[in-house]
Structure formats: C-alpha cells, structure tokens
Design an enzyme around this catalytic site. Sequence first.
Site, short mmCIF file in Angstrom:
data_model
loop_
_atom_site.label_atom_id
_atom_site.label_comp_id
_atom_site.label_asym_id
_atom_site.label_seq_id
_atom_site.Cartn_x
_atom_site.Cartn_y
_atom_site.Cartn_z
NE ARG A 162 -61.01 -10.88 32.92
CZ ARG A 162 -59.70 -10.91 33.15
NH1 ARG A 162 -59.05 -12.06 33.12
NH2 ARG A 162 -59.02 -9.80 33.39
CG HIS B 217 -58.90 -14.49 36.80
ND1 HIS B 217 -59.22 -15.38 35.80
CD2 HIS B 217 -58.57 -15.24 37.89
CE1 HIS B 217 -59.07 -16.62 36.26
NE2 HIS B 217 -58.68 -16.55 37.52
CE1 TYR C 215 -55.58 -8.17 33.33
CE2 TYR C 215 -55.06 -7.91 35.66
CZ TYR C 215 -55.83 -8.48 34.67
OH TYR C 215 -56.84 -9.33 34.98
C1 LIG Z 1 -52.49 -25.67 35.64
C2 LIG Z 1 -52.83 -24.30 36.16
N1 LIG Z 1 -52.06 -23.25 35.82
C3 LIG Z 1 -52.35 -22.01 36.29
C4 LIG Z 1 -53.41 -21.82 37.11
C5 LIG Z 1 -53.78 -20.43 37.60
N2 LIG Z 1 -54.93 -19.96 36.84
C6 LIG Z 1 -56.18 -20.05 37.31
S1 LIG Z 1 -57.31 -19.47 36.24
C7 LIG Z 1 -56.13 -19.07 35.11
C8 LIG Z 1 -56.50 -18.40 33.81
C9 LIG Z 1 -57.16 -19.31 32.86
O1 LIG Z 1 -57.61 -18.54 31.78
P1 LIG Z 1 -58.62 -19.10 30.73
O2 LIG Z 1 -58.40 -20.56 30.54
O3 LIG Z 1 -58.54 -18.24 29.53
O4 LIG Z 1 -60.03 -18.96 31.43
P2 LIG Z 1 -60.76 -17.64 32.02
O5 LIG Z 1 -60.40 -17.61 33.49
O6 LIG Z 1 -60.25 -16.47 31.27
O7 LIG Z 1 -62.21 -17.87 31.82
C10 LIG Z 1 -54.87 -19.40 35.58
C11 LIG Z 1 -53.61 -19.15 34.84
C12 LIG Z 1 -54.20 -22.95 37.47
N3 LIG Z 1 -55.28 -22.83 38.25
N4 LIG Z 1 -53.90 -24.16 36.96
#
Ligand SMILES: Cc1ncc(C[n+]2csc(CCOP(=O)(O)OP(=O)(O)O)c2C)c(N)n1
Length: 332
Positions: free
Chosen positions: A249, A253, A262
Amino acid sequence: MTTTADALALGLSRDQALAAYTTVCRARALDDRRFLLNRAGAIAFIISPRGHEVAQAAAIAALQPGRDRFCLYYRDFAAALACGFTSAELMLSAFARADDPSSGGRQTPGNFGSRRRGVIIGSSTVGPQIPKAAGIGLGLKWKGEGALCYVSFGEGATSQGDFHEGLNFAAIHSCPVVFFCENNHWAISVPQPLQVAGAGVAARAAAYGIPGVVVAGDDFFAVYRAVAEAARRARAGDGPSLIEAQVLRLQSHSTDDDQRSYRDPGELAAEAEHDPIPVFQHQLEELGWLSEAEDRRIRAALEEEIDSATALAEAAPDPDPSTLSRHVYADG
Ligand SMILES: Cc1ncc(C[n+]2csc(CCOP(=O)(O)OP(=O)(O)O)c2C)c(N)n1
C-alpha cells in the site's frame, strides 16, 4: 520473479501485455490527478490503488470481461479500467456528477457498477461482496454458460464473517468463483498480525477444501498464471479458488488518513523503492515488448486523456437535487 521464458510460455500476446501495462499506467495517472484535485479541494476523499495496480490488471487480464461477473472493491481502480471503465467515467464519479455510470454521483467513488460490463456495484462496507459473489457464482453455475464470478477484497475483509460464509457456501456448492485477496498487510491502521490469525489468508482455503495460493503482486505474469488456473478450474466445474496477492500500500488508506502517524518511517521508505509499475515495465522490456520511446508515448497519451477526462467531469452537471431520495426510499 517470472522468467522471460516462463512469461512467453503463458501464451499472452504482446498486445495483451501492453494493454494491461497501459491500464496500469492509466490507473496511476488517474490517481495522481485525483490526488491533486482532492488537495485542491475540488473532489472529496479518494482511496488510492497505488501499489495494487499490477496485481489488479493481471487478474482481470486472465478473465473475460463481458462474459464474467466482477464484484470489485473500493481500491480496484486498475481492475475497473481493465473491465472497460474509462478515465472520463471514473473522473465523473470522482466529481460525483450526474453522469457517473456507477451511481449517478450518489455512491463514494470506488463503488464500481456497470450492468453491461458485468460489474456488480457494492457498498462501502468491508466484505459483503464476498457472499454476494458466491451467490452470483451459484446462479452462473445453474445457467451453465461457463462464466465465473471474480471477487476482490483486502486481507482485513478476511476477518469478517462474510468472508467465511462466502467461501464455505461457494465450496459446498462448487460455485465458479475466483476469490482474490489484495493483501497489503494493513487494514487502515491495523497491521495484519492484529487482523488475520494463523498462517495468512491463502492458508484459510484449506478449511473449505479449496486451493489457496500466495502470489507476488508485483509479478504481472505470476498473478496472471494463478488467476488463469483458478478460472480454468471454475469453468471446468471444479469450484472456487482463493488467491492471495501480496502487494504494497504505497499511499495512506485514503486521503483522510496519514499513515506516517502509525507506520515505521524506515518501512515506508523501503516500500516506496518497490513500486510494482517499474517492475512490470522492466519485465516487458526484457521480453522486447516495450521500448523507452513506446513507454514515453503511452504516458504522454495518458496525460492528454486525463486532462480531457478532468475537463469533461469538471464541466458536467451535478445530480438534480430533486432526485435526492431516489433509490433510498420507495417512490411514493
Ligand atoms: C464492516 C466494516 N467495518 C469497518 C469499516 C471501515 N473500514 C473501511 S476500509 C477498512 C479497512 C479494510 O482493510 P482491507 O480489507 O485490508 O483492505 P484495504 O483497504 O487495505 O485495501 C475499514 C476497517 C467498513 N467500511 N465496514
């Protein structure tokens, strides 16, 4: 890294590989521009595919847009482009304009939907596209047309119940689904060890009796090979597969996040040196399929394309405020 001989043995043509390379560069050019527009206050928050682009383009190159179905997630800009979305369409979505083909400017950019391209729109929650893909896979199996459903997600999504339900269901019913995890090792600020128990994402496939493979996400040909094999199995009626592409990444985010608060500065600096796009470019040069001049030509054409996509989207009308509640409440 895949050798030149192994890459040639995959049977991909130079045109196919260059089309994928152009998609990767298009996604990056679009991302650079969206970032500037965000910082200038012209568009709302964006999520960057930076570091994931090569893996995404390789996965879609091994599938059949127009025939297969695609449940993408919010970081999948290169995948959406590979499925046929244009820069102008994605810019219309970034500006939340009425002509955004995915949702008419209603959904957060990154929720890709296009009926004619078989791209099924999701929601901004993490994970629900996974059981949805299992169900779509079952429908495709019943139709018997040999099509499959591809679904992508981050490693954070694999700690959701949706992931386990989706894999379990697809495995029980031998659904033609390719589960594609883009593992960048971070779920916003949560590192993989605090998110994914056990030996990693691919290892979870064993619990459902399906193949699980780990692949280097910066190796276009390795990802292509893994997805092509999963697609072959799915079309042959052998059921789903889980692929874990290890990616970086290279951005925070989202533009509302700052990963320097962090993450270890040394790790960030080291990762910045491992951009997958130059790796893919080098592979194509080794194959004799891309010259420096051709690369410059591709990137210059993309700059012009992104300029006109931006101008078009900036000038496009907003959604009509009187339609605010459309698709939210039942008419009347
Ligand atoms: C059910 C739910 N929990 C929390 C969130 C907040 N949230 C949005 S993106 C994310 C991280 C997801 O990480 P990952 O699946 O590893 O994908 P990446 O963004 O790293 O590509 C979170 C916790 C959400 N949108 N939906």
